[in-house]
Design a protein around this motif. Structure first.
Motif, PDB file in Angstrom:
ATOM      1  N   PRO A   1       8.912   0.459  -9.293  1.00 36.73           N
ATOM      2  CA  PRO A   1       7.576   0.813  -8.792  1.00 36.73           C
ATOM      3  C   PRO A   1       6.700  -0.391  -8.483  1.00 36.73           C
ATOM      4  CG  PRO A   1       7.674   1.117 -11.156  1.00 36.73           C
ATOM      5  CD  PRO A   1       9.057   0.737 -10.728  1.00 36.73           C
ATOM      6  N   THR A   2       7.044  -1.566  -8.996  1.00 38.21           N
ATOM      7  CA  THR A   2       6.108  -2.683  -8.864  1.00 38.21           C
ATOM      8  C   THR A   2       6.547  -3.705  -7.829  1.00 38.21           C
ATOM      9  OG1 THR A   2       7.222  -3.682 -10.738  1.00 38.21           O
ATOM     10  CG2 THR A   2       5.199  -2.475 -11.190  1.00 38.21           C
ATOM     11  N   VAL A   3       7.590  -3.377  -7.052  1.00 34.16           N
ATOM     12  CA  VAL A   3       8.046  -4.307  -6.025  1.00 34.16           C
ATOM     13  C   VAL A   3       6.967  -4.445  -4.945  1.00 34.16           C
ATOM     14  CG1 VAL A   3       9.688  -4.603  -4.137  1.00 34.16           C
ATOM     15  CG2 VAL A   3      10.501  -3.915  -6.387  1.00 34.16           C
TER      16      VAL A   3
ATOM     17  N   GLU B   1      -2.387  -8.532  -9.932  1.00 34.80           N
ATOM     18  CA  GLU B   1      -3.544  -7.877 -10.528  1.00 34.80           C
ATOM     19  C   GLU B   1      -3.312  -6.373 -10.635  1.00 34.80           C
ATOM     20  OE1 GLU B   1      -7.121  -8.691  -8.357  1.00 34.80           O
ATOM     21  OE2 GLU B   1      -8.268  -7.401  -9.705  1.00 34.80           O
ATOM     22  N   LEU B   2      -2.820  -5.793  -9.501  1.00 40.13           N
ATOM     23  CA  LEU B   2      -2.590  -4.361  -9.475  1.00 40.13           C
ATOM     24  C   LEU B   2      -1.416  -3.992 -10.395  1.00 40.13           C
ATOM     25  CD1 LEU B   2      -3.933  -2.016  -8.009  1.00 40.13           C
ATOM     26  CD2 LEU B   2      -2.045  -2.068  -6.397  1.00 40.13           C
ATOM     27  N   ARG B   3      -0.449  -4.907 -10.451  1.00 42.50           N
ATOM     28  CA  ARG B   3       0.706  -4.654 -11.305  1.00 42.50           C
ATOM     29  C   ARG B   3       0.249  -4.516 -12.759  1.00 42.50           C
ATOM     30  NH1 ARG B   3       5.488  -8.872 -11.390  1.00 42.50           N
ATOM     31  NH2 ARG B   3       5.045  -9.053  -9.169  1.00 42.50           N
ATOM     32  N   ALA B   4      -0.656  -5.394 -13.141  1.00 48.80           N
ATOM     33  CA  ALA B   4      -1.191  -5.335 -14.504  1.00 48.80           C
ATOM     34  C   ALA B   4      -1.881  -4.004 -14.749  1.00 48.80           C
ATOM     35  CB  ALA B   4      -2.157  -6.492 -14.729  1.00 48.80           C
ATOM     36  N   SER B   5      -2.620  -3.535 -13.722  1.00 49.00           N
ATOM     37  CA  SER B   5      -3.329  -2.263 -13.928  1.00 49.00           C
ATOM     38  C   SER B   5      -2.351  -1.095 -13.964  1.00 49.00           C
ATOM     39  CB  SER B   5      -4.418  -2.066 -12.873  1.00 49.00           C
ATOM     40  OG  SER B   5      -3.856  -1.630 -11.663  1.00 49.00           O
TER      41      SER B   5
ATOM     42  N   THR C   1      12.628   1.468 -13.702  1.00 53.46           N
ATOM     43  CA  THR C   1      13.641   0.446 -13.481  1.00 53.46           C
ATOM     44  C   THR C   1      12.953  -0.787 -12.909  1.00 53.46           C
ATOM     45  OG1 THR C   1      14.181   0.856 -11.178  1.00 53.46           O
ATOM     46  CG2 THR C   1      15.273   2.250 -12.806  1.00 53.46           C
ATOM     47  N   THR C   2      13.451  -1.926 -13.284  1.00 49.15           N
ATOM     48  CA  THR C   2      12.861  -3.165 -12.773  1.00 49.15           C
ATOM     49  C   THR C   2      13.875  -4.277 -12.916  1.00 49.15           C
ATOM     50  OG1 THR C   2      11.035  -4.730 -13.001  1.00 49.15           O
ATOM     51  CG2 THR C   2      11.823  -3.706 -15.023  1.00 49.15           C
ATOM     52  N   HIS C   3      13.705  -5.316 -12.111  1.00 48.80           N
ATOM     53  CA  HIS C   3      14.471  -6.503 -12.445  1.00 48.80           C
ATOM     54  C   HIS C   3      13.555  -7.682 -12.753  1.00 48.80           C
ATOM     55  CE1 HIS C   3      14.869  -6.229  -7.910  1.00 48.80           C
ATOM     56  NE2 HIS C   3      14.116  -7.289  -8.081  1.00 48.80           N
ATOM     57  N   TYR C   4      12.243  -7.372 -12.928  1.00 48.34           N
ATOM     58  CA  TYR C   4      11.324  -8.417 -13.435  1.00 48.34           C
ATOM     59  C   TYR C   4      11.392  -8.419 -14.960  1.00 48.34           C
ATOM     60  CZ  TYR C   4       9.071  -8.167  -8.826  1.00 48.34           C
ATOM     61  OH  TYR C   4       8.803  -8.187  -7.485  1.00 48.34           O
ATOM     62  N   MET C   5      11.889  -9.506 -15.540  1.00 50.06           N
ATOM     63  CA  MET C   5      12.039  -9.551 -17.000  1.00 50.06           C
ATOM     64  C   MET C   5      10.686  -9.569 -17.712  1.00 50.06           C
ATOM     65  SD  MET C   5      15.195  -9.372 -17.669  1.00 50.06           S
ATOM     66  CE  MET C   5      16.646  -9.361 -16.642  1.00 50.06           C
TER      67      MET C   5
ATOM     68  N   MET D   1       0.841  -1.211   0.000  1.00 49.62           N
ATOM     69  CA  MET D   1       0.000   0.000   0.000  1.00 49.62           C
ATOM     70  C   MET D   1       0.870   1.253   0.000  1.00 49.62           C
ATOM     71  SD  MET D   1      -2.931  -0.914   2.756  1.00 49.62           S
ATOM     72  CE  MET D   1      -4.055  -2.264   2.537  1.00 49.62           C
ATOM     73  N   LYS D   2       1.952   1.205   0.812  1.00 50.16           N
ATOM     74  CA  LYS D   2       2.862   2.351   0.851  1.00 50.16           C
ATOM     75  C   LYS D   2       3.439   2.610  -0.538  1.00 50.16           C
ATOM     76  CE  LYS D   2       4.392   1.791   5.596  1.00 50.16           C
ATOM     77  NZ  LYS D   2       5.374   1.120   6.411  1.00 50.16           N
ATOM     78  N   HIS D   3       3.783   1.522  -1.188  1.00 47.64           N
ATOM     79  CA  HIS D   3       4.357   1.649  -2.518  1.00 47.64           C
ATOM     80  C   HIS D   3       3.369   2.282  -3.490  1.00 47.64           C
ATOM     81  CE1 HIS D   3       8.330   0.319  -3.472  1.00 47.64           C
ATOM     82  NE2 HIS D   3       7.972   0.097  -4.726  1.00 47.64           N
TER      83      HIS D   3
END
Lengths: 414, 240
Positions: free
Chosen positions: B160-162, B167-171, B189-193, B138-140
């Motif tokens: 931002p998606t850590v 579901e929310l990530r998709a949105s 930036t991300t490390h999720y491929m 929620m903080k994120h």
């Protein structure tokens, strides 16, 4: 932005505080706790000192000449007059007949002092008074008197000096009673040669009146430094400071927003401190309250700058707290709040000049006890303004540096 | 197309460590640019230089045509740091309000934005909750909302998606797509491929160096791999 940004930061600070009950409690309770503790510990002068009274005064015979009566002889003892003049609050007097057994009691720690009147006390005193040729005036009746040489007519005070404050008080009070006795006996005598203090300021001022201004300053120092260091270290470690830096707010608006916040808090604390000090301890306050509050807030602004400065030297809150003693201990010792700066060794005194609390304590004292106005404390105010401007200025500069907004450009090529 | 972010031979050294090593970036207006690479590869350092928080040791960086650091771009960019960077003793609503005020938004605007953003990050029912009582995710989400408060035209989002559920990530990704349709540029930036494959273009970074740049399709094609992860490994081996 300017005023709006400053106001936004201030409002934000107070909103956070409103959810942080512990900090609010500390802001309100710490000053009360401190002033009460200091007040009760230091406010009192030694009282009810168990003192033995050995009155061996034989008195002296004088011939009284009253109009219409034949002259008659009377023995007078002046030690009684003297004893009546001993401060009943200071002394818990116990009459004793014997000097030796009394000395034993003091030696065994059951009494602090002995006041001893020798057999020739009155005789000696009268010899002395008549040497001025004014004995009748001295006693207030027309008398004739034979001077009888005496060996020893001094009052001797045997005192246990292991507690210097008690001993000093006993000696001072005995001296005062003596002076009073002589003055009572000879109100009109021109030969009186005693020291008679006339207070220019601060008649009836006690030790608590002297140190209350300093203690108020000390408490404001502690609170402001704690709150500033912790707030700024928190802003930095939780990343909000970076967020502020990447927003349109100017770094000095951040510092000024905090300045307004902590000035208001310092103001609230000063009011609490002054109210408690005067209600509970009857601390003297003859000057302008507004001026006193203004001085404290001015001082708090400088301390806030110092706090921001220190916060940048600390990696986290734990390290930050370690800076506290570096500021607080010299302030307690060297700012002249408990002991006058005049009582310090000469080589240490210059250090006091660099401690802001020195100037707050002395100017606040002048306002509270002497009732001085802004003109009379002008020099101290100027120094406090200088401290505030310099410290706040440096801290703003540091915040600009942290925000990478000082405008230095990097080298161009690899 | 216009480049909104450009770096030229950007170098950042921390003592002896070279965190960013001759980095050359070109990010175009209206794209979602994914900055991918392992932890410690220099992604966050680069973002901090682009946001003016760090000074580059050598080289230059330009954001919206301005040579950084330059505070005049701040009203136009949004920054979401890696840590949540929120005030724990503030309610959700007051958090949005405070940052709105910093950007000079009027009261009405703030209220309107608060409604929109809290709906978007699914925190509508939490207006009066203290930040310290929010979960990590929620903080994120609130942190993302804060960085969007002033409708920035360029967004720097550091991981931002850590900690956010799928579901929310998709949105979020859908929303980033909507933003770019309006001409907003997003550097993420991300490390999720799997996320990186949703970006318009991807820059692969390792030890402060860009090892490959291109659309996910181009990168996969170039290395003859089916997943971005495989192609990343491929580029790493090639750069060694």
């Amino acid at each position: 932005m300017g005023a709006r940004a400053i106001l936004a930061v201030t409002k934000n600070n107070f909103r956070q505080l409103s959810h942080d009950k512990r900090t609010v409690g500390m802001i309100v309770m710490m000053p009360i706790l401190f002033i009460v503790l200091f007040g009760f510990t230091f406010a009192g002068e030694p009282e009810n000192i168990r003192t033995l009274l050995v009155d061996a005064d034989d008195g002296a015979e004088v011939t009284v000449n009253l109009t219409g009566l034949p002259p008659f002889t009377q023995t007078i003892t002046l030690s009684d007059e003297f004893i009546d003049n001993l401060d009943p609050k200071t002394f818990n007097l116990v009459h004793s007949d014997d000097l030796d057994s009394s000395l034993n009691e003091v030696e065994e720690g059951r009494a602090w002092a002995i006041i001893y009147f020798p057999p020739d006390f009155t005789q000696g005193l009268l010899n002395w008074a008549s040497s001025f040729g004014n004995l009748s005036e001295f006693l207030g009746i027309n008398v004739t008197f034979d001077v009888v040489p005496v060996e020893d007519s001094k009052i001797t005070v045997y005192v246990d000096g292991s507690n210097s404050q008690v001993a000093a008080k006993v000696i001072a009070e005995v001296g005062a009673a003596f002076a009073n006795t002589i003055q009572e006996q000879s109100p009109n005598m021109s030969f009186t040669a005693f020291v008679s203090p006339e207070f220019v300021y601060g008649e009836n001022v006690q030790f608590i009146d002297f140190f209350a201004p300093g203690i108020i300053g000390l408490i404001v120092t502690m609170m402001t430094i704690i709150l500033t260091i912790v707030s700024f270290v928190r802003e930095r470690t939780n990343g909000t400071l970076d967020r502020l830096f990447v927003s349109p707010i100017k770094p000095y608006d951040i510092v000024l927003g905090y300045t307004v916040t902590f000035s208001i808090i310092a103001l609230i604390q000063s009011v609490i401190l002054l109210v408690v000090a005067s209600l509970l301890f009857g601390v003297t306050f003859v000057g302008s309250i507004l001026l006193a509050l203004g001085l404290i807030v001015l001082y708090a602004i400088g301390i806030l700058g110092l706090g921001i400065l220190l916060s940048t030297l600390a990696k986290n809150e734990f390290q930050a707290v370690q800076f506290m003693p570096i500021i607080i201990i010299p302030s307690i010792m060297l700012a002249g709040i408990l002991w006058p700066i005049e009582s310090m060794p000469e080589f240490i005194r210059p250090i006091s000049a660099f401690i802001p609390l020195t100037y707050l304590a002395s100017s606040l004292r002048s306002v509270m006890i002497r009732g001085w106005g802004p003109i009379e404390i002008g020099l101290e105010v100027a120094v406090l303004v200088a401290f505030a401007v310099v410290l706040l200025g440096i801290s703003i500069l540091i915040i600009y540096k942290k925000a990478n907004r000082l405008g230095f450009r990097n080298k161009k090529k690899v | 197309m216009k480049n909104v972010v450009v770096t030229k031979d950007l170098v950042k050294e921390f003592g002896k460590l070279r965190a960013v090593n001759r980095l050359n970036l070109e990010i175009q207006k209206g794209e979602v640019y994914g900055f991918i690479g392992p932890n410690g590869s220099g992604k966050t350092t680069t973002i901090k230089i682009l946001c003016g928080l760090l000074e580059a040791t050598y080289g230059e960086s330009f954001v919206l045509g301005r040579r950084m650091p330059d505070p005049s771009v701040y009203p136009r960019i949004g920054y979401m740091p890696q840590e949540s960077a929120l005030y724990p003793d503030l309610t959700v609503s007051h958090t949005i309000g405070f940052f709105g005020e910093l950007y000079g938004l009027r009261k009405g605007e703030i209220e309107k934005r608060e409604k929109e953003l809290l709906a978007f990050v699914d925190l509508k029912g939490r207006r009066r909750t203290l930040v310290s009582n929010l979960s990590g995710g929620m903080k994120h989400r609130l942190s993302l909302a804060v960085s969007l408060i002033h409708n920035p035209e360029l967004l720097f989002l550091d991981e931002p998606t850590v900690g956010i559920d799928p579901e929310l990530r998709a949105s979020f990704w859908e929303y980033f797509g909507n933003l770019t349709d309006e001409g907003v540029t997003v550097l993420i930036t991300t490390h999720y491929m799997d996320e990186a494959s949703k970006c318009d273009r991807v820059g692969m970074i390792r030890e402060g160096k860009l090892v490959a740049v291109g659309t996910p399709e181009e990168l996969k094609k170039e290395t003859d791999t089916v997943s971005l992860e495989d192609s990343f490994l491929h580029f790493i081996r090639r750069s060694d």
